[in-house]
Design a protein around this motif. Structure first.
Motif, PDB file in Angstrom:
ATOM      1  N   ASN A  80       0.888  -1.135   0.063  1.00  0.00           N
ATOM      2  CA  ASN A  80      -0.061  -0.100  -0.005  1.00  0.00           C
ATOM      3  C   ASN A  80       0.899   1.119   0.190  1.00  0.00           C
ATOM      4  N   PHE A  81       0.989   2.065  -1.291  1.00  0.00           N
ATOM      5  CA  PHE A  81       1.771   3.251  -1.152  1.00  0.00           C
ATOM      6  C   PHE A  81       1.136   4.392  -0.736  1.00  0.00           C
ATOM      7  N   SER A  82       0.565   4.345   0.434  1.00  0.00           N
ATOM      8  CA  SER A  82      -0.146   5.307   1.081  1.00  0.00           C
ATOM      9  C   SER A  82      -0.234   5.209   2.460  1.00  0.00           C
ATOM     10  N   CYS A  83      -0.335   5.996   3.425  1.00  0.00           N
ATOM     11  CA  CYS A  83      -0.489   5.993   4.589  1.00  0.00           C
ATOM     12  C   CYS A  83      -1.754   6.506   5.297  1.00  0.00           C
ATOM     13  N   GLY A  84      -2.650   6.893   4.447  1.00  0.00           N
ATOM     14  CA  GLY A  84      -3.904   7.353   4.658  1.00  0.00           C
ATOM     15  C   GLY A  84      -5.011   6.555   4.124  1.00  0.00           C
ATOM     16  N   LYS A  85      -6.195   7.277   3.668  1.00  0.00           N
ATOM     17  CA  LYS A  85      -7.586   6.304   3.371  1.00  0.00           C
ATOM     18  C   LYS A  85      -7.133   6.111   2.123  1.00  0.00           C
ATOM     19  N   ILE A  86      -7.939   5.275   1.405  1.00  0.00           N
ATOM     20  CA  ILE A  86      -7.801   4.820   0.008  1.00  0.00           C
ATOM     21  C   ILE A  86      -8.620   6.163  -0.734  1.00  0.00           C
ATOM     22  N   PRO A  87      -7.965   6.661  -1.605  1.00  0.00           N
ATOM     23  CA  PRO A  87      -8.546   7.805  -2.377  1.00  0.00           C
ATOM     24  C   PRO A  87      -9.611   7.581  -3.294  1.00  0.00           C
ATOM     25  N   THR A  88     -10.384   8.399  -3.601  1.00  0.00           N
ATOM     26  CA  THR A  88     -11.382   8.171  -4.619  1.00  0.00           C
ATOM     27  C   THR A  88     -10.892   7.920  -6.109  1.00  0.00           C
ATOM     28  N   SER A  89     -11.672   7.382  -6.704  1.00  0.00           N
ATOM     29  CA  SER A  89     -11.282   7.255  -8.296  1.00  0.00           C
ATOM     30  C   SER A  89     -11.091   8.568  -9.046  1.00  0.00           C
ATOM     31  N   LYS A  90     -11.860   9.566  -8.603  1.00  0.00           N
ATOM     32  CA  LYS A  90     -11.691  10.935  -9.150  1.00  0.00           C
ATOM     33  C   LYS A  90     -10.459  11.556  -8.595  1.00  0.00           C
ATOM     34  N   TYR A  91     -10.012  11.473  -7.546  1.00  0.00           N
ATOM     35  CA  TYR A  91      -8.844  11.859  -6.942  1.00  0.00           C
ATOM     36  C   TYR A  91      -7.477  11.271  -7.459  1.00  0.00           C
ATOM     37  N   ILE A  92      -7.789   9.917  -7.852  1.00  0.00           N
ATOM     38  CA  ILE A  92      -6.636   9.130  -8.391  1.00  0.00           C
ATOM     39  C   ILE A  92      -6.379   9.765  -9.989  1.00  0.00           C
ATOM     40  N   ASN A  93      -7.484  10.305 -10.720  1.00  0.00           N
ATOM     41  CA  ASN A  93      -7.318  10.615 -12.025  1.00  0.00           C
ATOM     42  C   ASN A  93      -6.709  11.950 -11.931  1.00  0.00           C
ATOM     43  N   LEU A  94      -7.164  12.656 -11.058  1.00  0.00           N
ATOM     44  CA  LEU A  94      -6.554  14.024 -10.957  1.00  0.00           C
ATOM     45  C   LEU A  94      -5.002  14.184 -10.646  1.00  0.00           C
ATOM     46  N   HIS A  95      -4.702  13.482  -9.874  1.00  0.00           N
ATOM     47  CA  HIS A  95      -3.217  13.495  -9.161  1.00  0.00           C
ATOM     48  C   HIS A  95      -2.387  12.232  -9.657  1.00  0.00           C
ATOM     49  N   ARG A  96      -2.664  11.584 -10.908  1.00  0.00           N
ATOM     50  CA  ARG A  96      -2.082  10.475 -11.459  1.00  0.00           C
ATOM     51  C   ARG A  96      -0.535  10.418 -11.418  1.00  0.00           C
ATOM     52  N   ASN A  97       0.038  11.632 -11.625  1.00  0.00           N
ATOM     53  CA  ASN A  97       1.467  11.985 -11.589  1.00  0.00           C
ATOM     54  C   ASN A  97       2.195  11.777 -10.206  1.00  0.00           C
ATOM     55  N   THR A  98       1.533  11.710  -9.021  1.00  0.00           N
ATOM     56  CA  THR A  98       1.812  11.727  -7.816  1.00  0.00           C
ATOM     57  C   THR A  98       1.982  10.250  -7.303  1.00  0.00           C
ATOM     58  N   PHE A  99       1.418   9.256  -8.092  1.00  0.00           N
ATOM     59  CA  PHE A  99       1.326   8.002  -7.468  1.00  0.00           C
ATOM     60  C   PHE A  99       2.576   7.163  -7.975  1.00  0.00           C
ATOM     61  N   PHE A 100       3.005   6.264  -7.158  1.00  0.00           N
ATOM     62  CA  PHE A 100       4.190   5.574  -7.330  1.00  0.00           C
ATOM     63  C   PHE A 100       3.697   4.558  -8.662  1.00  0.00           C
ATOM     64  N   GLU A 101       4.801   4.319  -9.614  1.00  0.00           N
ATOM     65  CA  GLU A 101       4.487   3.400 -10.698  1.00  0.00           C
ATOM     66  C   GLU A 101       5.287   2.045 -10.314  1.00  0.00           C
ATOM     67  N   PHE A 102       4.087   1.124 -10.041  1.00  0.00           N
ATOM     68  CA  PHE A 102       4.622  -0.192  -9.853  1.00  0.00           C
ATOM     69  C   PHE A 102       4.709  -1.061 -11.069  1.00  0.00           C
ATOM     70  N   SER A 103       5.747  -1.576 -11.387  1.00  0.00           N
ATOM     71  CA  SER A 103       5.653  -2.595 -12.578  1.00  0.00           C
ATOM     72  C   SER A 103       5.894  -4.110 -12.227  1.00  0.00           C
ATOM     73  N   LEU A 104       4.929  -4.950 -12.672  1.00  0.00           N
ATOM     74  CA  LEU A 104       5.096  -6.255 -12.267  1.00  0.00           C
ATOM     75  C   LEU A 104       6.268  -7.134 -12.627  1.00  0.00           C
ATOM     76  N   GLU A 105       7.093  -6.345 -13.369  1.00  0.00           N
ATOM     77  CA  GLU A 105       8.335  -6.964 -13.621  1.00  0.00           C
ATOM     78  C   GLU A 105       9.198  -6.921 -12.368  1.00  0.00           C
ATOM     79  N   LEU A 106       8.900  -6.143 -11.235  1.00  0.00           N
ATOM     80  CA  LEU A 106       9.571  -6.164 -10.227  1.00  0.00           C
ATOM     81  C   LEU A 106       9.299  -7.703  -9.183  1.00  0.00           C
ATOM     82  N   LEU A 107       8.306  -8.244  -9.601  1.00  0.00           N
ATOM     83  CA  LEU A 107       8.091  -9.753  -9.083  1.00  0.00           C
ATOM     84  C   LEU A 107       8.259 -10.783 -10.005  1.00  0.00           C
ATOM     85  N   SER A 108       9.136 -10.641 -10.727  1.00  0.00           N
ATOM     86  CA  SER A 108       9.597 -11.752 -11.660  1.00  0.00           C
ATOM     87  C   SER A 108      10.461 -12.679 -11.233  1.00  0.00           C
TER      88      SER A 108
END
Length: 374
Positions: A80-108
């Motif tokens: 979970n790349f957040s310490c607070g509540k799960i944001p709404t889908s609208k908030y996620i769309n507006l602040h997409r550049n602030t979220f960590f990019e997790f590539s499934l390649e990391l689980l290879s």
């Protein structure tokens, strides 16, 4: 915070710092966690959870951390790349550049991973990755751009359960593969779903807006749950949605929120194999059980009909509530699969908890009244 189990190791590490904390502390946290995990090198850790806000520039540190995780034989991984509540889908769309990019390649190298829980991030698929051991994928507060979910599913060759909640999704989704159970809830952006999962047995969705569903290739789908809000929900569910529903569906659970139940469509698609129908009404008004009669005509082999409600207002808009539970059962049409259908009723108490029924009404649900179906 850290907790260790006695028989099977379970580790939980959290960073409670504010999301605006200095990058130095974020990097330091990842380094400390990585060193901590290395202490368990060579030991079996069944489940690991990590909650922390991380900026995108620390992807290499996350990569080192996942490398350590892969050596522990982790079967359940919560990130979970957040310490607070799960944001709404609208908030996620507006602040997409602030979220960590997790590539499934990391689980290879995570060959033992069976369940993956990802929250508050942007998920990137991998073209070459194959997570053959993964059975459950749970995405919460995640941004999935066009084609990303399809790419993820192509890497999970043995996936059984897919759960997507509070995510921002593209307008169209096409779901295929080996998945047997799908759950969608409170996701934004989505307008159309095409289901092409040939092993899909159960489909459940909770949305505020109408969606277009295509059940293109779901030959074993038997159990469907759908929840919508607004006055158009009932005509839509028993109109357009019902027309596209596969004929082999045996149980249908419908939840209508904040709706005026003025009528059911008088002409609707025939549910030729439907054995159980559950109608859950939350904060509805102008409801009369007689209005359900067209549904009975459309279900020629129906065995059980359950009508349940919370906050159902009488037609005069008074404070008097309608009866919260009505249960109808047709014993004369019982077949060999009755036990299987009745087993699904165990889910009703959980569904009522989801729509926040008062305790007294939930108690009435446990012991419903039974009447012969005329």
């Amino acid at each position: 915070m850290m907790s260790l189990g006695s028989k099977s190791e379970k580790i939980r590490k959290e960073s409670y710092r504010n999301p605006t904390c200095q990058p130095y502390y974020q990097k330091k946290f990842l380094e400390v966690v990585n060193q901590f995990l290395q202490l368990y090198s060579g030991r079996k850790v069944v489940e690991l959870e990590m909650y922390t806000f991380i900026q995108r520039k620390f992807s290499s540190e996350i990569g080192q951390l996942m490398h350590s995780v892969s050596k522990l034989g982790v079967e359940k991984l919560h990130l979970n790349f957040s310490c607070g509540k799960i944001p709404t889908s609208k908030y996620i769309n507006l602040h997409r550049n602030t979220f960590f990019e997790f590539s499934l390649e990391l689980l290879s190298q995570a060959s033992s991973l069976k369940s993956l829980f990802l929250s508050v991030c942007v998920v990137q698929p991998s073209v070459t990755l194959h997570l053959n051991s993964l059975k459950t994928l749970f995405l919460t507060g995640v941004l999935l751009e066009t084609g990303k979910l399809e790419g993820i599913l192509s890497s999970c060759l043995n996936l059984n359960q897919l759960i997507i909640k509070n995510c921002n999704l593209p307008h169209k989704l096409c779901i295929s593969g080996t998945v047997t159970s799908i759950f969608f809830a409170d996701c934004g952006g989505l307008e159309e779903i095409d289901l092409q999962a040939t092993k899909l047995h159960e489909f459940e969705c909770f949305f505020n807006n109408r969606l277009r569903f295509y059940f293109s290739s779901v030959p074993v789908l038997e159990h469907v749950k759908i929840s919508l809000r607004g006055d158009a929900s009932i005509p839509y569910i028993f109109g357009e949605f019902a027309a596209n529903l596969p004929a082999q569906v045996k149980s249908l659970i419908v939840t209508a929120w904040n709706t005026q139940v003025t009528h059911f469509p008088t002409e609707m698609q025939i549910f030729r194999n439907l054995r159980m129908l559950v109608l859950l009404f939350e904060r509805t008004y102008n409801f009369d059980i007689v209005k359900v009669s067209p549904v009975l005509d459309a279900c020629p082999v129906l065995q059980s009909l359950y009508i349940l409600g919370s906050g159902m207002m009488a037609e005069d808009n008074s404070n008097e509530l309608a009866s919260p539970v009505t249960s109808v059962k047709n014993d004369s049409m019982a077949e060999d699969n009755t036990n299987e259908l009745e087993a699904n009723l165990e889910d009703l108490q959980e569904i009522h908890q989801k729509i926040h029924l008062p305790p007294k009404q939930r108690e009435e649900l446990v012991a419903p009244l039974l009447y012969p179906l005329l």
